[in-house]
Design a protein around this motif. Structure first.
Motif, mmCIF file in Angstrom:
data_model
loop_
_atom_site.group_PDB
_atom_site.id
_atom_site.type_symbol
_atom_site.label_atom_id
_atom_site.label_comp_id
_atom_site.label_asym_id
_atom_site.label_seq_id
_atom_site.Cartn_x
_atom_site.Cartn_y
_atom_site.Cartn_z
ATOM 1 N N LEU A 130 9.305 7.734 1.097
ATOM 2 C CA LEU A 130 10.751 7.528 0.970
ATOM 3 C C LEU A 130 11.428 7.450 2.340
ATOM 4 O O LEU A 130 12.327 6.623 2.547
ATOM 5 C CB LEU A 130 11.375 8.639 0.122
ATOM 6 C CG LEU A 130 10.974 8.620 -1.363
ATOM 7 C CD1 LEU A 130 11.533 9.849 -2.078
ATOM 8 C CD2 LEU A 130 11.401 7.340 -2.038
ATOM 9 N N PHE A 131 10.995 8.281 3.274
ATOM 10 C CA PHE A 131 11.540 8.215 4.627
ATOM 11 C C PHE A 131 11.203 6.888 5.309
ATOM 12 O O PHE A 131 12.016 6.326 6.041
ATOM 13 C CB PHE A 131 10.983 9.358 5.498
ATOM 14 C CG PHE A 131 11.771 10.629 5.465
ATOM 15 C CD1 PHE A 131 12.900 10.790 6.246
ATOM 16 C CD2 PHE A 131 11.385 11.689 4.664
ATOM 17 C CE1 PHE A 131 13.625 11.954 6.236
ATOM 18 C CE2 PHE A 131 12.084 12.867 4.628
ATOM 19 C CZ PHE A 131 13.221 13.014 5.413
ATOM 20 N N PHE B 77 0.822 -1.209 0.000
ATOM 21 C CA PHE B 77 0.000 0.000 0.000
ATOM 22 C C PHE B 77 0.858 1.263 0.000
ATOM 23 O O PHE B 77 0.608 2.170 -0.797
ATOM 24 C CB PHE B 77 -0.972 0.011 1.189
ATOM 25 C CG PHE B 77 -2.188 -0.847 0.987
ATOM 26 C CD1 PHE B 77 -3.153 -0.501 0.049
ATOM 27 C CD2 PHE B 77 -2.384 -1.986 1.753
ATOM 28 C CE1 PHE B 77 -4.293 -1.281 -0.137
ATOM 29 C CE2 PHE B 77 -3.514 -2.773 1.578
ATOM 30 C CZ PHE B 77 -4.474 -2.425 0.633
ATOM 31 N N PRO B 78 1.871 1.383 0.878
ATOM 32 C CA PRO B 78 2.684 2.607 0.847
ATOM 33 C C PRO B 78 3.359 2.859 -0.508
ATOM 34 O O PRO B 78 3.438 4.007 -0.949
ATOM 35 C CB PRO B 78 3.724 2.377 1.946
ATOM 36 C CG PRO B 78 3.069 1.422 2.878
ATOM 37 C CD PRO B 78 2.234 0.526 2.011
ATOM 38 N N PRO C 190 12.604 2.134 4.396
ATOM 39 C CA PRO C 190 13.444 1.113 5.055
ATOM 40 C C PRO C 190 12.757 0.363 6.203
ATOM 41 O O PRO C 190 13.247 -0.669 6.637
ATOM 42 C CB PRO C 190 14.617 1.933 5.606
ATOM 43 C CG PRO C 190 14.572 3.254 4.930
ATOM 44 C CD PRO C 190 13.158 3.471 4.510
ATOM 45 N N TYR C 191 11.625 0.858 6.671
ATOM 46 C CA TYR C 191 11.004 0.281 7.851
ATOM 47 C C TYR C 191 9.800 -0.602 7.540
ATOM 48 O O TYR C 191 9.170 -1.135 8.445
ATOM 49 C CB TYR C 191 10.629 1.406 8.838
ATOM 50 C CG TYR C 191 11.819 2.291 9.089
ATOM 51 C CD1 TYR C 191 12.912 1.822 9.807
ATOM 52 C CD2 TYR C 191 11.879 3.572 8.543
ATOM 53 C CE1 TYR C 191 14.031 2.604 9.978
ATOM 54 C CE2 TYR C 191 12.991 4.364 8.730
ATOM 55 C CZ TYR C 191 14.067 3.872 9.447
ATOM 56 O OH TYR C 191 15.185 4.658 9.618
ATOM 57 N N TYR C 192 9.468 -0.741 6.269
ATOM 58 C CA TYR C 192 8.349 -1.610 5.892
ATOM 59 C C TYR C 192 8.792 -3.036 5.789
ATOM 60 O O TYR C 192 9.840 -3.397 5.442
ATOM 61 C CB TYR C 192 7.690 -1.155 4.575
ATOM 62 C CG TYR C 192 6.962 0.156 4.686
ATOM 63 C CD1 TYR C 192 5.857 0.269 5.521
ATOM 64 C CD2 TYR C 192 7.371 1.277 3.973
ATOM 65 C CE1 TYR C 192 5.180 1.483 5.629
ATOM 66 C CE2 TYR C 192 6.694 2.482 4.091
ATOM 67 C CZ TYR C 192 5.612 2.580 4.917
ATOM 68 O OH TYR C 192 4.934 3.766 5.035
ATOM 69 N N TYR D 126 11.688 14.361 9.259
ATOM 70 C CA TYR D 126 10.589 13.459 8.933
ATOM 71 C C TYR D 126 9.306 13.881 9.640
ATOM 72 O O TYR D 126 8.247 13.986 9.006
ATOM 73 C CB TYR D 126 10.926 12.009 9.312
ATOM 74 C CG TYR D 126 9.714 11.106 9.247
ATOM 75 C CD1 TYR D 126 9.195 10.695 8.025
ATOM 76 C CD2 TYR D 126 9.057 10.698 10.406
ATOM 77 C CE1 TYR D 126 8.059 9.900 7.957
ATOM 78 C CE2 TYR D 126 7.929 9.902 10.355
ATOM 79 C CZ TYR D 126 7.430 9.503 9.122
ATOM 80 O OH TYR D 126 6.310 8.723 9.059
ATOM 81 N N PHE D 127 9.383 14.136 10.933
ATOM 82 C CA PHE D 127 8.170 14.468 11.669
ATOM 83 C C PHE D 127 7.612 15.833 11.275
ATOM 84 O O PHE D 127 6.390 16.029 11.262
ATOM 85 C CB PHE D 127 8.357 14.329 13.180
ATOM 86 C CG PHE D 127 8.247 12.903 13.623
ATOM 87 C CD1 PHE D 127 7.023 12.240 13.600
ATOM 88 C CD2 PHE D 127 9.362 12.195 14.031
ATOM 89 C CE1 PHE D 127 6.914 10.913 13.982
ATOM 90 C CE2 PHE D 127 9.266 10.863 14.412
ATOM 91 C CZ PHE D 127 8.033 10.227 14.391
ATOM 92 N N PHE D 128 8.463 16.776 10.920
ATOM 93 C CA PHE D 128 7.973 18.055 10.403
ATOM 94 C C PHE D 128 7.188 17.823 9.114
ATOM 95 O O PHE D 128 6.074 18.324 8.951
ATOM 96 C CB PHE D 128 9.122 19.040 10.156
ATOM 97 C CG PHE D 128 8.654 20.304 9.487
ATOM 98 C CD1 PHE D 128 8.056 21.307 10.234
ATOM 99 C CD2 PHE D 128 8.776 20.476 8.117
ATOM 100 C CE1 PHE D 128 7.588 22.466 9.619
ATOM 101 C CE2 PHE D 128 8.323 21.624 7.495
ATOM 102 C CZ PHE D 128 7.728 22.626 8.248
#
Length: 179
Positions: free
Chosen positions: A173-174, A47-48, A177-179, A117-119
């Motif tokens: 994109l950020f 999905f992402p 790597p975590y998926y 990333y959080f911004f």
């Protein structure tokens, strides 16, 4: 002619307002689901990746539509913006399915990238809620021939919608790597 437009406003405006409230509420409720149901058996990245692609294509269409408008090619502008809207609707439907299907994935970055990333994520989320009524009103005003009102709201809609589309790609994109 003006009477017809005012009559259509009596239906369109409440529908736009209702959708503008319902969409963020539905997304929020789905994000808080206690249990997920992976309807399609999709991998966490499916999905992402699809959403990143939709956001990228939407951004491209928005830019092309902007140039068509500047070149006074209004039919091409209209068609391109309708296509961008269509991709956004597909994105929204897919996003809802993804929230039902997959657990949220936390961001694992550290240092300065974490703050960046959080911004990007927070501004993306806030503006995603704001863009729903803006896009709906802009589309409605353009398609109903209310071009002065369309132009006034489009001045705000275009940069916000483009920002949301581009930051949607950046969030993917950020997170990749975590998926």
């Amino acid at each position: 002619m003006k009477t017809t437009l005012k009559e259509s406003d009596k239906v369109a405006v409440p529908v736009i307002i209702a959708l503008s409230i319902a969409v963020p509420v539905i997304v929020l409720v789905l994000m808080l689901l206690p249990e997920r149901y992976n309807i399609f058996g999709a991998d966490a990245i499916t999905f992402p990746l699809f959403h990143g692609l939709l956001n990228f294509l939407t951004a491209i269409l928005l830019i092309i539509g902007f140039f068509f408008m500047k070149a006074e090619k209004y039919i091409q502008h209209r068609n391109t913006m309708i296509a961008a809207f269509g991709l956004s609707v597909i994105f929204l439907l897919s996003y809802v399915l993804s929230k039902i299907s997959n657990e949220p994935v936390p961001y694992g970055g550290e240092g300065v990238l974490r703050y960046v990333y959080f911004f990007i994520l927070i501004t993306h989320i806030v503006l995603s809620g704001i863009i729903v009524p803006l896009v709906l009103f802009t589309m409605y005003r353009g398609l109903s021939g209310q071009y002065d009102k369309h132009a006034k709201i489009a001045r705000w809609t275009f940069p916000i919608w483009l920002y949301v589309a581009i930051t949607g790609v950046l969030v993917f994109l950020f997170m990749m790597p975590y998926y």
